[in-house]
Design a protein around this motif. Structure first.
Motif, PDB file in Angstrom:
ATOM      1  N   HIS A 116      20.704  11.804 -29.520  1.00  0.00           N
ATOM      2  CA  HIS A 116      20.164  12.045 -30.863  1.00  0.00           C
ATOM      3  C   HIS A 116      18.791  12.692 -30.734  1.00  0.00           C
ATOM      4  O   HIS A 116      18.065  12.470 -29.775  1.00  0.00           O
ATOM      5  CB  HIS A 116      20.094  10.748 -31.692  1.00  0.00           C
ATOM      6  CG  HIS A 116      19.152   9.730 -31.107  1.00  0.00           C
ATOM      7  ND1 HIS A 116      19.499   8.927 -30.073  1.00  0.00           N
ATOM      8  CD2 HIS A 116      17.869   9.413 -31.432  1.00  0.00           C
ATOM      9  CE1 HIS A 116      18.488   8.134 -29.752  1.00  0.00           C
ATOM     10  NE2 HIS A 116      17.473   8.414 -30.571  1.00  0.00           N
ATOM     11  N   CYS A 117      18.442  13.500 -31.751  1.00  0.00           N
ATOM     12  CA  CYS A 117      17.190  14.237 -31.746  1.00  0.00           C
ATOM     13  C   CYS A 117      16.091  13.337 -32.306  1.00  0.00           C
ATOM     14  O   CYS A 117      16.217  12.810 -33.416  1.00  0.00           O
ATOM     15  CB  CYS A 117      17.333  15.494 -32.602  1.00  0.00           C
ATOM     16  SG  CYS A 117      15.819  16.464 -32.669  1.00  0.00           S
ATOM     17  N   CYS A 120      14.544  15.255 -35.794  1.00  0.00           N
ATOM     18  CA  CYS A 120      15.270  15.293 -37.062  1.00  0.00           C
ATOM     19  C   CYS A 120      16.243  14.143 -37.216  1.00  0.00           C
ATOM     20  O   CYS A 120      16.797  13.933 -38.297  1.00  0.00           O
ATOM     21  CB  CYS A 120      15.999  16.626 -37.228  1.00  0.00           C
ATOM     22  SG  CYS A 120      17.377  16.861 -36.085  1.00  0.00           S
ATOM     23  N   LEU A 125      23.836  16.328 -30.738  1.00  0.00           N
ATOM     24  CA  LEU A 125      23.329  17.077 -29.581  1.00  0.00           C
ATOM     25  C   LEU A 125      24.474  17.363 -28.620  1.00  0.00           C
ATOM     26  O   LEU A 125      25.264  16.486 -28.285  1.00  0.00           O
ATOM     27  CB  LEU A 125      22.229  16.295 -28.863  1.00  0.00           C
ATOM     28  CG  LEU A 125      20.918  16.095 -29.626  1.00  0.00           C
ATOM     29  CD1 LEU A 125      19.960  15.272 -28.793  1.00  0.00           C
ATOM     30  CD2 LEU A 125      20.275  17.421 -29.970  1.00  0.00           C
TER      31      LEU A 125
END
Length: 162
Positions: A116-117, A120, A125
Motif C-alpha cells: 500500500h502507498c 495516498c 501497488l
C-alpha cells in the motif's frame, strides 16, 4: 724496607696487571666484534657463488680467490649480446565459464500487507520493473550411485540337477 715502599710496589704491580688485563680484554672484544660482523655478513648478505667470503684473518689466503679473479678479468674483456624476448603473462586463475550454466531466477516480492502507498493509501501497488542485485554461483558436487543387477536363477541346496 718500609711499609710505604712495599705498598707502593704492590700498588704498581696491581696497576700493571690491571692495565695488561684491560689491553687483553680490549683485544678479545675487537676480535669478537670482527667475528660477529663476519658471521652477520655470511648470514644476512646476498647469497651468490660470486660473493667473496671475508676471512677473519686478513693475512690468511683463500684457495678459491685466484680462479675468481681470472674469471672476472676474462669476462670483462669480451662483450656478448643476448637476444631480448618478452615473457608470456602467466595466468594464475582460470575463469569459470557460466554462460551455459543453468539459470535459477529468484524474484523477491513484497508481502501483501506491505503493498500500500503511504502517501495516498492505495492498495493497488504492482511491480514496475526488475533490478539485478547479484549473481551467485553454486557448485553442486556430482553424486555416485551404485546400482546392482542380478541375473540367473537361485540354486537350491537339495537339488542335484545343477
Amino acid at each position: 724496607m718500609s711499609d710505604n715502599s712495599l705498598l707502593e710496589k704492590l700498588k704498581a704491580e696491581y696497576e700493571q696487571k690491571i692495565a695488561e688485563m684491560e689491553l687483553r680484554h680490549k683485544q678479545e672484544m675487537d676480535l669478537m666484534k670482527e667475528q660477529l660482523a663476519s658471521m652477520r655478513k655470511l648470514l644476512f648478505s646476498s647469497k651468490s657463488e660470486r660473493t667473496k667470503i671475508v676471512l677473519p684473518n686478513p693475512d690468511q689466503l683463500s684457495l678459491f680467490d685466484e680462479a675468481e679473479q681470472e674469471a672476472t678479468t676474462e669476462s670483462s674483456e669480451e662483450a656478448t649480446t643476448v637476444k631480448t624476448h618478452k615473457r608470456k603473462k602467466q595466468h594464475t586463475q582460470k575463469k569459470l565459464d557460466i554462460s551455459k550454466a543453468e539459470r535459477n531466477v529468484v524474484v523477491l516480492d513484497i508481502p501483501e500487507e506491505d503493498r500500500h502507498c503511504p502517501a495516498c493509501g492505495s492498495d493497488e501497488l504492482v511491480p514496475v520493473g526488475k533490478e539485478h542485485v547479484r549473481d551467485e554461483v553454486r557448485i553442486i558436487p556430482a553424486k555416485i550411485i551404485v546400482g546392482s543387477q542380478f541375473a540367473g536363477y537361485p540354486i537350491r541346496n537339495d537339488c542335484h540337477h545343477a
